[in-house]
Design an enzyme around this catalytic site. Structure first.
Site, PDB file in Angstrom:
ATOM      1  N   GLU A   1      78.980  37.950  66.227  1.00  0.00           N
ATOM      2  CA  GLU A   1      79.130  37.283  67.519  1.00  0.00           C
ATOM      3  C   GLU A   1      80.170  36.172  67.442  1.00  0.00           C
ATOM      4  O   GLU A   1      80.962  35.980  68.367  1.00  0.00           O
ATOM      5  CB  GLU A   1      77.777  36.689  67.941  1.00  0.00           C
ATOM      6  CG  GLU A   1      77.831  35.972  69.283  1.00  0.00           C
ATOM      7  CD  GLU A   1      76.485  35.343  69.650  1.00  0.00           C
ATOM      8  OE1 GLU A   1      75.737  34.965  68.727  1.00  0.00           O
ATOM      9  OE2 GLU A   1      76.203  35.231  70.855  1.00  0.00           O
TER      10      GLU A   1
ATOM     11  N   ARG B   1      67.057  57.389  83.027  1.00  0.00           N
ATOM     12  CA  ARG B   1      67.775  56.159  82.658  1.00  0.00           C
ATOM     13  C   ARG B   1      68.156  55.325  83.877  1.00  0.00           C
ATOM     14  O   ARG B   1      68.602  55.855  84.890  1.00  0.00           O
ATOM     15  CB  ARG B   1      69.029  56.489  81.848  1.00  0.00           C
ATOM     16  CG  ARG B   1      68.671  57.026  80.468  1.00  0.00           C
ATOM     17  CD  ARG B   1      69.909  57.396  79.704  1.00  0.00           C
ATOM     18  NE  ARG B   1      70.427  56.322  78.891  1.00  0.00           N
ATOM     19  CZ  ARG B   1      71.721  56.011  78.802  1.00  0.00           C
ATOM     20  NH1 ARG B   1      72.619  56.648  79.515  1.00  0.00           N
ATOM     21  NH2 ARG B   1      72.116  55.051  78.011  1.00  0.00           N
TER      22      ARG B   1
ATOM     23  N   GLU C   1      78.866  61.420  70.371  1.00  0.00           N
ATOM     24  CA  GLU C   1      79.407  60.367  71.227  1.00  0.00           C
ATOM     25  C   GLU C   1      78.919  59.034  70.705  1.00  0.00           C
ATOM     26  O   GLU C   1      77.729  58.841  70.499  1.00  0.00           O
ATOM     27  CB  GLU C   1      78.956  60.595  72.677  1.00  0.00           C
ATOM     28  CG  GLU C   1      79.515  59.545  73.616  1.00  0.00           C
ATOM     29  CD  GLU C   1      79.357  59.889  75.088  1.00  0.00           C
ATOM     30  OE1 GLU C   1      79.338  61.085  75.436  1.00  0.00           O
ATOM     31  OE2 GLU C   1      79.238  58.947  75.883  1.00  0.00           O
ATOM     32  N   ARG C   2      79.870  58.138  70.494  1.00  0.00           N
ATOM     33  CA  ARG C   2      79.542  56.838  69.895  1.00  0.00           C
ATOM     34  C   ARG C   2      78.902  57.021  68.522  1.00  0.00           C
ATOM     35  O   ARG C   2      77.998  56.266  68.149  1.00  0.00           O
ATOM     36  CB  ARG C   2      78.643  56.008  70.812  1.00  0.00           C
ATOM     37  CG  ARG C   2      79.159  55.873  72.238  1.00  0.00           C
ATOM     38  CD  ARG C   2      80.568  55.355  72.302  1.00  0.00           C
ATOM     39  NE  ARG C   2      81.060  55.214  73.675  1.00  0.00           N
ATOM     40  CZ  ARG C   2      82.327  54.921  73.954  1.00  0.00           C
ATOM     41  NH1 ARG C   2      83.224  54.773  72.999  1.00  0.00           N
ATOM     42  NH2 ARG C   2      82.708  54.790  75.196  1.00  0.00           N
TER      43      ARG C   2
ATOM     44  N   ASN D   1      75.078  62.662  78.157  1.00  0.00           N
ATOM     45  CA  ASN D   1      76.178  63.276  78.902  1.00  0.00           C
ATOM     46  C   ASN D   1      76.140  64.756  78.552  1.00  0.00           C
ATOM     47  O   ASN D   1      76.602  65.174  77.495  1.00  0.00           O
ATOM     48  CB  ASN D   1      77.524  62.656  78.520  1.00  0.00           C
ATOM     49  CG  ASN D   1      77.621  61.209  78.979  1.00  0.00           C
ATOM     50  OD1 ASN D   1      77.269  60.880  80.112  1.00  0.00           O
ATOM     51  ND2 ASN D   1      78.070  60.333  78.091  1.00  0.00           N
TER      52      ASN D   1
ATOM     53  N   GLU E   1      77.958  50.763  68.654  1.00  0.00           N
ATOM     54  CA  GLU E   1      79.104  50.943  69.537  1.00  0.00           C
ATOM     55  C   GLU E   1      79.890  49.658  69.741  1.00  0.00           C
ATOM     56  O   GLU E   1      81.106  49.628  69.610  1.00  0.00           O
ATOM     57  CB  GLU E   1      78.625  51.491  70.897  1.00  0.00           C
ATOM     58  CG  GLU E   1      79.754  51.645  71.913  1.00  0.00           C
ATOM     59  CD  GLU E   1      79.282  52.215  73.231  1.00  0.00           C
ATOM     60  OE1 GLU E   1      78.066  52.496  73.364  1.00  0.00           O
ATOM     61  OE2 GLU E   1      80.120  52.402  74.130  1.00  0.00           O
TER      62      GLU E   1
ATOM     63  N   ASP F   1      75.941  46.535  78.922  1.00  0.00           N
ATOM     64  CA  ASP F   1      75.984  47.753  78.119  1.00  0.00           C
ATOM     65  C   ASP F   1      76.051  47.415  76.641  1.00  0.00           C
ATOM     66  O   ASP F   1      77.108  47.582  76.028  1.00  0.00           O
ATOM     67  CB  ASP F   1      77.188  48.597  78.539  1.00  0.00           C
ATOM     68  CG  ASP F   1      77.172  49.968  77.891  1.00  0.00           C
ATOM     69  OD1 ASP F   1      76.106  50.397  77.428  1.00  0.00           O
ATOM     70  OD2 ASP F   1      78.235  50.617  77.860  1.00  0.00           O
TER      71      ASP F   1
ATOM     72  N   LYS G   1      70.357  61.268  82.456  1.00  0.00           N
ATOM     73  CA  LYS G   1      71.300  60.257  82.936  1.00  0.00           C
ATOM     74  C   LYS G   1      71.865  60.832  84.228  1.00  0.00           C
ATOM     75  O   LYS G   1      72.603  61.819  84.194  1.00  0.00           O
ATOM     76  CB  LYS G   1      72.401  60.066  81.892  1.00  0.00           C
ATOM     77  CG  LYS G   1      73.562  59.178  82.321  1.00  0.00           C
ATOM     78  CD  LYS G   1      74.582  59.030  81.177  1.00  0.00           C
ATOM     79  CE  LYS G   1      75.788  58.192  81.600  1.00  0.00           C
ATOM     80  NZ  LYS G   1      76.756  58.026  80.489  1.00  0.00           N
TER      81      LYS G   1
ATOM     82  N   GLU H   1      65.556  50.302  76.244  1.00  0.00           N
ATOM     83  CA  GLU H   1      66.551  51.080  75.492  1.00  0.00           C
ATOM     84  C   GLU H   1      67.412  50.150  74.641  1.00  0.00           C
ATOM     85  O   GLU H   1      68.016  49.204  75.145  1.00  0.00           O
ATOM     86  CB  GLU H   1      67.431  51.891  76.445  1.00  0.00           C
ATOM     87  CG  GLU H   1      68.440  52.767  75.720  1.00  0.00           C
ATOM     88  CD  GLU H   1      69.269  53.652  76.641  1.00  0.00           C
ATOM     89  OE1 GLU H   1      68.683  54.396  77.462  1.00  0.00           O
ATOM     90  OE2 GLU H   1      70.521  53.604  76.552  1.00  0.00           O
TER      91      GLU H   1
ATOM     92  N   GLU I   1      78.281  57.276  85.601  1.00  0.00           N
ATOM     93  CA  GLU I   1      79.491  57.582  84.836  1.00  0.00           C
ATOM     94  C   GLU I   1      79.879  59.059  84.963  1.00  0.00           C
ATOM     95  O   GLU I   1      80.299  59.686  83.996  1.00  0.00           O
ATOM     96  CB  GLU I   1      79.318  57.193  83.356  1.00  0.00           C
ATOM     97  CG  GLU I   1      79.048  55.711  83.186  1.00  0.00           C
ATOM     98  CD  GLU I   1      78.961  55.252  81.714  1.00  0.00           C
ATOM     99  OE1 GLU I   1      79.294  54.105  81.461  1.00  0.00           O
ATOM    100  OE2 GLU I   1      78.569  56.061  80.848  1.00  0.00           O
TER     101      GLU I   1
END
Lengths: 642, 642
Positions: free
Chosen positions: B474, B291, B132-133, B175, B365, B337, B254, B359, B258
């Site tokens: 940025e 988290r 994931e990511r 997740n 991502e 995030d 987590k 974190e 979500e």
């Protein structure tokens, strides 16, 4: 019961129960009629029958006529298919079928080809799933990477299609992946099994094929349409198909479109490509359907000169006259892609030397995905009756010498179509293919009567929900013909800028001053010039463009006043508030159906209406907020916009 | 070679080849040091060694000091880990390690816990894929639904991590899907195999677990944290883990986030949930990382009172003091995030009675997904050094008593990280976790020297590309801290309104007059009030908010003048044009590296830079066009906006 009976519940033949029938002649389809009669509990008779069915070739193919004489209803049919269609006319007419006011005119389909296309995959596609643009569960043909062992549901489907006159079905997705490509060769025996289900109902099976099949399946180094080995490969492959399936219909091709292979790879054009397949099919009486849905899907949004709406016309009109007789060029009804409101595709009026089919979409990709109740009979009827050259010219239906084709909306869902009320779209497509002059509202009532039986209050409720449901959907989604304000990819729900900077050629160009696409000849992309007069001039000028298409053809200031008297932005606000109120009335009205329809059907429709209301509210708020933020012009009526 | 050697190529120990080494003491990690020395072609010695390594417990854990005396470099280490880290310091120092200017200060990690989190799935997730990511191919741990049979690459990874001081790794995605949940129980023997790869490198393995594990795996009817059977189930499960893996690190959770299960389902709070696991782990010395990334992801965009930025603070500060000693609450560096620019999360300064971990996200991502060269050392350094209570208060690093954790960026890609230059981020994370006061630019140079060896011109080139690459990224993406103008779901590429009407709580509220989110106490969501002084007051007022965050805290008219002297809209235009020009210079500059780096690495970076330029151009054009269309204010310099 593994599935709902749609518009042929047992009650649909109540008026025939116990009556006597005599069918003269022999044949597969006449046997089907006899089995249907037995199913309706009619009694076979040799003389003195209540109903007789016999053939008279002089009527012509697929044709029938009802004659009422001396208390007997006689179906005179031009061929077996005509007899089958005549039988279903008896079902449709109800008690009237056995009364003295039986309609007596010759009943002949307006189109010889009335086709459904299935975008079903065999393997589940990682993004598109089992049925591409399918909103009704899995495929009735395929499961777990194979053709289903039990195809009985396909037989039930064939019966339903035959009852509304469908006579051709393409059984796999036009995006032909590796697994599906093999249907043409290694898995032909499986197609044979599918064809066996359709054959008793007078329906011919077609296959979608990959233009790269000679490479993929044949191991040839090329698919060049002018290569002799390629031609031979297709001839051999098609011959094997006809050996196995003598009534095979033909091939359907999406070429050089959205990543599918095609003749462009070899510097050939679409006539070369289509004729390659046509010549393989011709000896067997087969047809190639060649889709005109060709455009640049890797467009640069910065380049305002490219216009996706122009693409089909620009690609295909130079080829007019070069297609073989058994090629049908299949043209989507609008120049874009099944948006809720598009002008009629000018290509339909621009290829007098080519057989064209009109392509519609029964599956509700851009019209609520069978979560929203949207009856499509009315827009289809408008398209079919549109006269591109003005009042004295032919209708689109008349221009579509290659008939009608539409993407089906069924799956292995219990109700076939996810939303039970979406069955009405499948019904309407069949009936309008047969007779495009039928009033869509009357077709809707036919469907209601067959499906729900004799309950006038229920009929009023369902009619009230569906009759203008297309306009309702239009009112809360993209305004004034501009289209494509949906979430990219899945195409459900609002995303006003979702396609605004995309390579798919789908823009609205909203800025702080106005919105819409200038497609005029004078100052825009020139798309309006693809129409013959009078539409070319009408679409050229905002003053003569119908309101509902005005942002498709013109970029207009928010303060521009429509024929309705409203400004563009006030129209957006009003129609979106109105649309949600209409859905609220649909939800309230459906309560009348409680206890009058089976509980499972009632619940399913209720759930979907609740989702429609949620979704319509989201559409209203996002679209109104977007245009308020951009225009800064408040709602005249001071309603809440976020 | 199955994979690139990152910053430990053979040449990185050239200065040690042929030298002699004496290591005093016994132990697994000292054996590792001996093997590393042999790998560097050092010779073992008993007396008169060039380098000696010995232990002195008084230094404390993980600590070492280099002492140069009489031509001998002596590594004095507080424990075996300290010896291992001291060894890698010798590698890092190059020739200096054996010279008289060896740095002599005590080298002690600022944080006891320096952890990498892997968001690796075992089964390939239909949307999120294997990692994931993850932007670097498949997982180094898992393949085809199983833990890999050959884990040798995990061993190579562990060596690289140890060389930068990482001492903990969570090996599965937070997740936790059904397949991954079983690592805790049925597949524990597989985790044993993974732990064996990490153990020689002083790295403890952690597992992400599902809060619903007692139901999913234990068959209990509840996961209520106050239920005695649930507590017993966790205690038993954890005891079995420690029996198999005595140096197991702990659990990562987590919860209620979500869609993941959590204590809210039982009317309990996060302290109840975290302490449940903490008590199961405490007898074994294990840690629970809990988290703080908890927010409402089904928010209504119409409701401007809810502010996702507030969520972690609002959820967790009331629980301060209630967490057990072995709970670490893991807090993302910003309140949203991992956006390219966010203020520091105020939660980090608001829980004095709780161990907090900071974190970070090494995987890119939201910073170009390892297609764009974006070196993250600088923003991490800024976060670590930020003082929420002003110049006299502690830094974020000092507030993070629970250490640092970051999502890893590696996969089974040859270069580990997809973009070879993204290796620098993994390196920098380790080094800054060890010593947050290191200058990011110096850390970058360390990485360059190790990876590319002694080539000053190449070093200049790579340094020039990476050093301010974060600011470059940025400049062409979301402006002035407003964040989230990315394509929903995948988070790559521009979509200015992509999250504007979404339930994820990620808005910019751009209209024809202005843009930004009012998070002031006086007129906005009150988020600014979550900070202690002086930042509370500074963020409250646009006049004292730093430019780079001004749209995070304030909704401002396009004509608002920034401290830079530019208006908001002109800043948007200028920074976006400038950003693309900077990428053009990066592309040109990389040409200097041709022939100086291996061809495959050169080509890979070249491809990615080309994609970065394409993507940056797309960002520039979409963002500029969006704001021109909305504001109607032309670019002062008349550059082309579409």
């Amino acid at each position: 019961m593994t599935h709902h009976e749609m518009w042929l519940p047992e009650s649909s033949t109540d008026h025939l129960r116990g009556r006597t029938l005599r069918v003269d002649g022999e044949g597969v389809l006449l046997d089907t009629v006899r089995r249907e009669a037995a199913r309706a509990a009619m009694l076979p008779a040799t003389t003195d029958a209540d109903v007789t069915i016999d053939l008279d070739e002089s009527l012509g193919p697929e044709t029938f006529r009802l004659v009422r004489r001396d208390g007997v209803t006689n179906v005179v049919a031009g061929d077996e298919r005509g007899a089958l269609y005549g039988w279903f006319e008896l079902v449709r007419l109800g008690a009237r079928a056995l009364g003295d006011d039986v309609p007596g005119q010759v009943n002949r389909p307006a189109h010889a080809m009335r086709m459904l296309d299935h975008w079903d995959n065999i393997d589940v596609h990682p993004v598109m799933g089992q049925v591409e643009r399918g909103y009704s569960g899995g495929s009735i043909f395929y499961d777990a990477g194979e053709v289903r062992a039990d195809l009985s549901r396909v037989g039930a489907y064939a019966r339903l299609l035959a009852s509304v006159g469908i006579n051709r079905v393409a059984v796999n997705n036009v995006n032909v992946h590796a697994r599906e490509a093999r249907l043409l060769t290694d898995d032909l025996h499986e197609v044979v099994r599918i064809a066996e289900q359709f054959r008793p109902w007078g329906i011919r099976v077609h296959l979608s094929v990959s233009f790269a099949a000679p490479i993929l399946l044949g191991g040839l180094p090329t698919s060049d349409p002018l290569d002799a080995e390629v031609a031979q490969w297709w001839a051999d492959a098609v011959a094997r198909v006809y050996e196995a399936i003598p009534d095979f219909g033909g091939l359907l091709v999406k070429a050089d479109s959205e990543g599918q292979p095609g003749p462009f790879s070899y510097g050939r054009d679409h006539a070369d490509g289509a004729n390659l397949l046509a010549r393989a099919l011709a000896p067997h009486g087969g047809i190639v359907h060649w889709r005109a849905f060709v455009y640049n899907h890797t467009q640069d949004w910065r380049d305002r000169s490219t216009d996706r709406a122009r693409a089909a016309f620009d690609h295909f009109t130079p080829l007019d006259g070069r297609f073989d007789e058994n090629v049908v060029v299949q043209v989507k009804h609008g120049p874009m892609d099944f948006q809720v409101r598009e002008p009629v595709s000018p290509l339909l009026a621009a290829m007098p030397g080519t057989r064209l089919a009109l392509e519609l979409q029964v599956t509700q990709e851009y019209s609520g995905q069978q979560q929203h109740a949207v009856h499509l009979g009315r827009p289809w009827s408008e398209v079919l009756g549109f006269r591109p050259s003005g009042d004295d010219g032919p209708t689109v239906s008349e221009l579509a010498g290659g008939g009608l084709a539409a993407v089906s909306n069924v799956g292995d869902d219990f109700f076939w179509t996810g939303h039970p009320l979406a069955q009405s779209n499948l019904y309407a497509f069949g009936r309008l293919s047969w007779d495009p002059q039928l009033a869509p509202s009357a077709v809707l009532d036919e469907w209601i009567a067959l499906t729900f039986g004799d309950d006038p209050e229920l009929a009023r409720t369902v009619h009230g929900i569906l009759d203008d449901s297309w306009e309702t959907y239009e009112s809360y989604t993209a305004p004034l013909g501009v289209g494509f304000m949906v979430n990219p990819g899945q195409h459900y729900g609002p995303s006003v800028d979702g396609y605004e900077y995309s390579p798919w050629g789908t823009y609205h160009f909203a800025d702080r001053d106005g919105v819409g696409v200038d497609r005029s000849v004078a100052t825009g992309t020139g798309f309006a010039g693809q129409y013959p007069e009078p539409w070319r001039s009408r679409y050229e000028d905002p003053a003569t463009t119908p309101d509902e298409l005005v942002l498709f053809f013109h970029h207009l200031p928010y303060g521009h006043r429509l024929h309705s008297g409203k400004t563009v932005v006030q129209h957006i606000y009003d129609s979106h508030f109105d649309g949600v109120e209409r859905v609220e009335r649909m939800v309230a009205s459906w309560e009348q159906a409680r206890g009058r329809v089976p509980d499972d059907l009632f619940e399913r429709v209720s759930e979907r209406l609740a989702e429609q209301l949620r979704s319509a509210t989201e559409w209203r708020d996002q679209v109104n907020t977007y245009f308020l933020r951009k225009s800064g012009i408040p709602d005249e009526r001071g309603r809440r916009i976020f």
